[in-house]
Design an enzyme around this catalytic site. Sequence first.
Site, PDB file in Angstrom:
ATOM      1  CE  LYS A 164      -0.115   6.738  34.710  1.00 50.73           C
ATOM      2  NZ  LYS A 164       0.795   5.681  34.378  1.00 50.73           N
ATOM      3  CB  CYS A 165      -0.953   5.018  44.055  1.00 49.51           C
ATOM      4  SG  CYS A 165      -1.073   5.270  45.830  1.00 49.51           S
ATOM      5  N   GLY A 166       1.922   6.084  45.051  1.00 53.49           N
ATOM      6  CA  GLY A 166       3.121   5.710  45.789  1.00 53.49           C
ATOM      7  C   GLY A 166       3.006   4.321  46.396  1.00 53.49           C
ATOM      8  CB  THR A 190       1.576   1.525  42.338  1.00 55.41           C
ATOM      9  OG1 THR A 190       0.588   2.558  42.217  1.00 55.41           O
ATOM     10  CG2 THR A 190       1.437   0.559  41.178  1.00 55.41           C
TER      11      THR A 190
END
Length: 158
Positions: A35-37, A39
Amino acid sequence: MADAYDFSFHAIDGDELPLTTFKDKVVLVVNTASKCGLTPQYEGLEKLYGDYRDKGLVVLGVPSNQFAGQEPGTESEIAEFCATTFGVDFPLTAKTDVKGETAHPFYQWAKAELGESADPAWNFHKILVGKDGRLIRAFGPRTEPMDPEVVGAVEAAL
């Protein structure tokens, strides 16, 4: 003096995953999050793995929830997300701490060997391990997997 083969992770399916499994291969160890930018880097990691796996490259994804809680899922949720969203078929470890007092021993060793460059500042930090189990170098989170710097280092190590 230690090398990467002295360490073992738990695989995402719960089995032991000793790094000796990858002896004589080049390993790119990457702490990941769903759920990371950053990803979407999974796509580049899978491409890098696909392009170089037959030449001896292994990408090892190490899911970690240490950065802004961006890997909240269970191991099975993480594995399903990676497979269905990005077609990931490189090996993944169980969720692992990669920083601070609770960091996995591999990460503590890498930081002791390479210094601050090997200490993950965020998700998708990359550590390149040579065929001999020695650390080659680290790449920051924003360095894309298909960046010429990463690809060049992988090719040189192979």
